[in-house]
Scaffold this active site. Structure first.
Site, mmCIF file in Angstrom:
data_model
loop_
_atom_site.group_PDB
_atom_site.id
_atom_site.type_symbol
_atom_site.label_atom_id
_atom_site.label_comp_id
_atom_site.label_asym_id
_atom_site.label_seq_id
_atom_site.Cartn_x
_atom_site.Cartn_y
_atom_site.Cartn_z
ATOM 1 N NE ARG A 24 17.782 -30.737 12.667
ATOM 2 C CZ ARG A 24 16.628 -31.059 12.106
ATOM 3 N NH1 ARG A 24 15.538 -31.114 12.825
ATOM 4 N NH2 ARG A 24 16.553 -31.329 10.822
ATOM 5 C CG HIS A 116 10.854 -29.241 13.335
ATOM 6 N ND1 HIS A 116 11.657 -30.037 12.561
ATOM 7 C CD2 HIS A 116 10.703 -29.881 14.508
ATOM 8 C CE1 HIS A 116 11.972 -31.118 13.240
ATOM 9 N NE2 HIS A 116 11.420 -31.059 14.430
ATOM 10 C CG ASP A 280 9.569 -26.992 8.396
ATOM 11 O OD1 ASP A 280 9.385 -26.649 7.212
ATOM 12 O OD2 ASP A 280 10.416 -27.842 8.724
ATOM 13 C CG ASP A 282 13.879 -26.921 6.624
ATOM 14 O OD1 ASP A 282 12.845 -27.078 7.303
ATOM 15 O OD2 ASP A 282 14.558 -27.880 6.206
ATOM 16 C CG ASP A 284 11.700 -29.915 5.297
ATOM 17 O OD1 ASP A 284 11.115 -29.313 6.229
ATOM 18 O OD2 ASP A 284 12.718 -30.607 5.482
ATOM 19 N NE ARG A 285 9.423 -31.436 9.988
ATOM 20 C CZ ARG A 285 9.413 -32.156 11.094
ATOM 21 N NH1 ARG A 285 8.424 -32.045 11.943
ATOM 22 N NH2 ARG A 285 10.400 -32.980 11.365
ATOM 23 C CB THR A 347 11.665 -41.951 11.000
ATOM 24 O OG1 THR A 347 10.416 -42.455 11.418
ATOM 25 C CG2 THR A 347 11.635 -40.434 11.032
ATOM 26 C CD GLU A 366 9.578 -38.816 6.912
ATOM 27 O OE1 GLU A 366 10.289 -39.571 7.568
ATOM 28 O OE2 GLU A 366 9.866 -37.642 6.667
ATOM 29 C CB SER A 368 7.109 -35.794 11.169
ATOM 30 O OG SER A 368 7.906 -36.260 10.096
ATOM 31 C CE LYS A 379 10.300 -33.160 6.322
ATOM 32 N NZ LYS A 379 11.555 -33.815 6.697
HETATM 33 C C1 G16 Z 1 13.748 -34.890 9.703
HETATM 34 C C2 G16 Z 1 13.772 -35.802 8.527
HETATM 35 C C3 G16 Z 1 12.399 -36.406 8.323
HETATM 36 C C4 G16 Z 1 11.930 -37.093 9.592
HETATM 37 C C5 G16 Z 1 12.055 -36.185 10.782
HETATM 38 C C6 G16 Z 1 11.848 -36.986 12.025
HETATM 39 O O1 G16 Z 1 12.830 -33.847 9.444
HETATM 40 O O2 G16 Z 1 14.135 -35.065 7.362
HETATM 41 O O3 G16 Z 1 12.455 -37.288 7.256
HETATM 42 O O4 G16 Z 1 10.596 -37.481 9.510
HETATM 43 O O5 G16 Z 1 13.342 -35.633 10.830
HETATM 44 O O6 G16 Z 1 11.927 -36.194 13.132
HETATM 45 P P1 G16 Z 1 12.045 -36.894 14.553
HETATM 46 O O7 G16 Z 1 13.227 -37.831 14.476
HETATM 47 O O8 G16 Z 1 12.206 -35.778 15.518
HETATM 48 O O9 G16 Z 1 10.768 -37.644 14.742
HETATM 49 P P2 G16 Z 1 13.246 -32.323 9.448
HETATM 50 O O10 G16 Z 1 12.039 -31.599 8.901
HETATM 51 O O11 G16 Z 1 13.521 -32.013 10.888
HETATM 52 O O12 G16 Z 1 14.445 -32.220 8.607
#
Ligand code: G16
Length: 532
Positions: A24, A116, A280, A282, A284-285, A347, A366, A368, A379
């Site tokens: 990312r 997100h 969000d 994509d 998944d949230r 995490t 989680e 988040s 998720k």
């Molecule tokens: C990603 C992971 C999640 C994790 C999150 C943590 O979420 O897929 O399992 O909880 O990162 O984010 P941070 O490290 O910023 O606390 P996503 O939705 O960004 O792919």
């Protein structure tokens, strides 16, 4: 076909501790000459995929997705990848992509999304890489790909006269690669209909129940319209920000009050809605709102497990449950009553995937805003929302009543996350160093009632690997208080420190008193460890 290659070693590359299984970074970085080419070729060089592979490719539609897909197709064709399945216009939500891998028995997936994080020219871009189970690649693969990026010296890419048209359903071959463009929504929505009783939810929508959904101009709009409007016959005006936009229409597609103030305002004293939901970029949230109420993900997870036997067509009791360590222990209370094993993981969804694959857990989540189950290996925002609609339909209670009934039975875990932008890596390291070298006799810690600070470590029972350096957990003389600290793995620009404070009370009503207490613990902690 040889090509000039960027010097990867000079680029700030993969953060091994990242929560995401991929990369990312800012769009600007991704657009650097050959950056993406090198990365995609590195994935192939790692042997995650081979010439006999079938790969699912998609994106959340953010800026640079179409270009990234074009580059990926050209590299895959040049590397003789057997088959690529793509969502029409390059669109696939993260859960839909995971579903397609699992149910097509594909070899994995490449998903262009920074989740997100903000989009647009000046925003972020990302790649999520999935393996053949449909879940994020595990550490072993993250490291293999990382090593390939350090030694790559050339990549293969076909030179095509015309752009590859991915804008409509089609199936065609270029050289040895079969490319199939599919409807991104249909199969996944049909699949959800096998998990939930859609007629039950439809009858809820037919009653006086008022629902609204905010897709944040991310990928879930088309999925939400199909489910809520076409199937449950909700008027389209209740689906807000429902077109995937390259720049998310200027929104940051992270569902929270700061990014969706107008939507949150719909849930004030005069709210006409019984429930609101957001997802969000994509998909998944998920976030769930009700009149003057926001459901915490930790509570949501516990309550989903509490009602699982009534909602899911379970052939046997749940195998077990899992949560990441900063997620509140509300889940543990329900699990204890049901005699279910709880796995406490670092995490990142990849840790759950192993447990799900091996039948050790059925539901996980989680703090988040991420919840899911063994139906796929990511998720799933819409799954969680449909789960809640099912609970409401069955209990005939409001969101708030359901949550309060849960608190009455199990007590309440008050939980809050605080984020700190730390200016430099050096400073961040220093903070963790002082946490490591603290002395139990330190007067300030004694005054705060800190009993011990531990490194959160996790032994993955499937990979047989110890994961260290995942964050710190702080225990207090007051057993109801717990604090966790970790570095965010998803922030592309800053060193973001997350501090999670949790307090358990049998009395769920003394909110302002407990939040004040939590704030004061936090402010002492931050001072001692020089976090600001
Ligand atoms: C990603 C992971 C999640 C994790 C999150 C943590 O979420 O897929 O399992 O909880 O990162 O984010 P941070 O490290 O910023 O606390 P996503 O939705 O960004 O792919």
């Amino acid at each position: 076909m040889k090509s000039e290659v960027n010097n990867f070693k000079t680029l700030p590359f993969l953060n091994q501790k990242a929560g995401t299984s991929g990369l990312r970074r800012s769009v600007r970085e991704f657009k650097k000459k050959n950056f993406l080419e090198n990365y995609i070729q590195s994935i192939i060089n790692s042997k995650l995929f081979s010439s006999s592979s079938e790969i699912i490719v998609g994106s959340d539609g953010r800026y640079f997705s179409k270009e990234a897909i074009e580059i990926t197709l050209k590299i895959c064709i040049a590397n003789n990848i057997k088959k690529i399945i793509l969502g029409e216009k390059g669109i696939l939500s993260t859960p839909a992509l995971s579903y397609l891998i699992k149910f097509n028995k594909s070899d994995g997936g490449i998903n262009f999304s920074a989740s997100h994080n903000p989009g647009g020219k000046d925003g972020d871009f990302g790649i999520k890489i999935n393996s053949s189970n449909g879940g994020p690649i595990v550490q072993r693969w993250i490291e293999k790909i990382f090593k390939e990026t350090l030694k790559i010296s050339s990549f293969k890419k076909v030179d095509l006269k015309k752009k590859i048209n991915i804008n409509q359903k089609n199936i065609f071959k270029i050289n040895n690669t079969l490319i199939e463009i599919i409807d991104p929504v249909d199969d996944y929505v049909n699949f959800l209909q096998n998990i939930f009783d859609f007629s039950l939810i439809k009858s809820l929508f037919k009653s006086n129940f008022k629902f609204t959904f905010n897709a944040m101009n991310g990928v879930t709009g088309p999925y939400a319209k199909k489910i809520f409007c076409d199937i449950f016959e909700l008027d389209e005006k209740h689906i807000i920000n429902s077109f995937p936009k390259q720049d998310f229409g200027g929104l940051i597609p992270d569902p929270c009050f700061e990014n969706a103030k107008d939507f949150y305002k719909l849930f004030n004293d005069n709210s006409r809605y019984d429930m609101g939901a957001l997802s969000d970029g994509d998909g998944d949230r998920n976030i769930i709102l009700a009149k003057n109420f926001e459901l915490s993900s930790s509570d949501s997870l516990a309550i989903i497990v509490q009602y699982s036997h009534k909602i899911l067509n379970l052939k046997q009791p749940l195998n077990g449950v899992a949560r990441s360590f900063p997620t509140s222990k509300a889940l543990d209370k329900v699990a204890q009553k049901r005699n279910l094993k709880v796995f406490e993981t670092p995490t990142g969804w990849k840790f759950f995937s192993n447990l799900l694959d091996n039948g050790l857990v059925t539901i996980c989540g989680e703090e988040s805003a991420g919840l899911g189950s063994d139906h796929i290996r990511e998720k799933d925002g819409l799954w969680a929302i449909l789960f809640w609609l099912s609970i409401i339909a069955i209990t005939k209670n409001s969101v708030k009543q359901i949550v309060e009934n849960h608190w009455i039975e199990y007590g309440r875990f008050f939980s809050k996350r605080y984020d700190y932008n730390i200016l430099t890596k050096k400073k961040l390291r220093h903070i963790f160093k002082i946490m490591k070298n603290y002395s139990i006799n330190n007067q300030e810690l004694k005054v705060m009632g800190i009993k011990k600070i531990i490194d959160f470590e996790y032994f993955d029972p499937i990979e047989k690997v110890y994961y260290k350096d995942q964050g710190k957990v702080i225990f207090f003389n007051d057993k109801n208080l717990r604090l966790s600290v970790r570095q965010s793995g998803t922030n592309s620009k800053k060193y973001l420190l997350r501090i999670y404070v949790e307090y358990y009370s049998k009395n769920f009503n003394n909110e302002s008193f407990i939040y004040k207490k939590m704030d004061s613990v936090l402010s002492d902690f931050v001072k001692i460890f020089m976090i600001t």
